[in-house]
Design a protein around this motif. Sequence first.
Motif, PDB file in Angstrom:
ATOM      1  N   UNK A 107       0.828  -1.203   0.000  1.00 26.05           N
ATOM      2  CA  UNK A 107       0.000   0.000   0.000  1.00 26.05           C
ATOM      3  C   UNK A 107       0.865   1.257   0.000  1.00 26.05           C
ATOM      4  N   UNK A 108       1.431   1.623  -1.169  1.00 23.65           N
ATOM      5  CA  UNK A 108       2.301   2.799  -1.201  1.00 23.65           C
ATOM      6  C   UNK A 108       1.589   4.088  -0.787  1.00 23.65           C
ATOM      7  N   UNK A 109       0.327   4.234  -1.183  1.00 13.17           N
ATOM      8  CA  UNK A 109      -0.403   5.453  -0.814  1.00 13.17           C
ATOM      9  C   UNK A 109      -0.666   5.511   0.689  1.00 13.17           C
ATOM     10  N   UNK A 110      -1.023   4.374   1.278  1.00 13.25           N
ATOM     11  CA  UNK A 110      -1.252   4.321   2.716  1.00 13.25           C
ATOM     12  C   UNK A 110       0.024   4.575   3.502  1.00 13.25           C
ATOM     13  N   UNK A 111       1.132   4.056   2.990  1.00 13.44           N
ATOM     14  CA  UNK A 111       2.426   4.282   3.642  1.00 13.44           C
ATOM     15  C   UNK A 111       2.773   5.761   3.608  1.00 13.44           C
ATOM     16  N   UNK A 112       2.598   6.392   2.459  1.00 11.24           N
ATOM     17  CA  UNK A 112       2.853   7.818   2.325  1.00 11.24           C
ATOM     18  C   UNK A 112       1.990   8.622   3.292  1.00 11.24           C
TER      19      UNK A 112
END
Length: 189
Positions: A107-112
Motif C-alpha cells: 500500500x504505497x499510498x497508505x504508507x505515504x
Amino acid sequence: MAYEIALDRAWNEIVALASTPKYIVQLQMDIYEVRVIDRVVQLKSSGAVANEGMSILILHYLIGILKHGYKQKGEWISFKEVWGGQSFYPAFQDRTLRPLVESLKRDPDGLFKDLTERLGGQLVEGGDLSVELVTFPEVRVRIIFWYGDEELPPEMTILFDRGLAEVITTEDIAVLLHFVAESIVGQEL
C-alpha cells in the motif's frame, strides 16, 4: 528481565550525570518523563511506564546528550556506515528494512499517508519517495523508497546524520530505526 543489567547500568550513569531530578524526552510524537530518583521512564500522556527496551534507548540517548550534546555533521549515512554496522546489517535488513519494503509493496499510498499525516514526516528529495521524520529532538531520519519495476524489486534505505553515532551506539541506532519502522508499519516487527 532480559535487559536488567543494561538498564541498571544506564540508570547508574544517569544518576552520576544528572543535574536535575527529572528530564523530558520526546521520541517521535510521544513525550517521556525520566524521573532520576525513582528510576522510571514514563509516557507523559498516559502515565504508562515504558518497557525496558524503550527505557534503555531513551536513557542511552539522554546519557549521550548529557555527555556530548547532539551536533549535526550535515552528512547523511546509512546503518552500514556506522562502526560495526556492516556486521549487523543482514539482521537489520531482515528485521527493519524488509517489513517496510513489504508495506510499500502492499500500500504505497497508505504508507505515504502514514509517514506524512500520522507521523508528521516532511517530503524531501530523493528516490521515488523520501520522507524525513523527527525521532528525538533535532534527530531526523530520512526514509527513501524506490518503487521498483518489472526488472528491479522495490527497495528502501534509512539515513541519519553522522552525528547521531556520537550520541548513541550502533546497537541503539538499530533499536531506534527499528522503533521507527514499527511506528510506520503500526505493529511490532
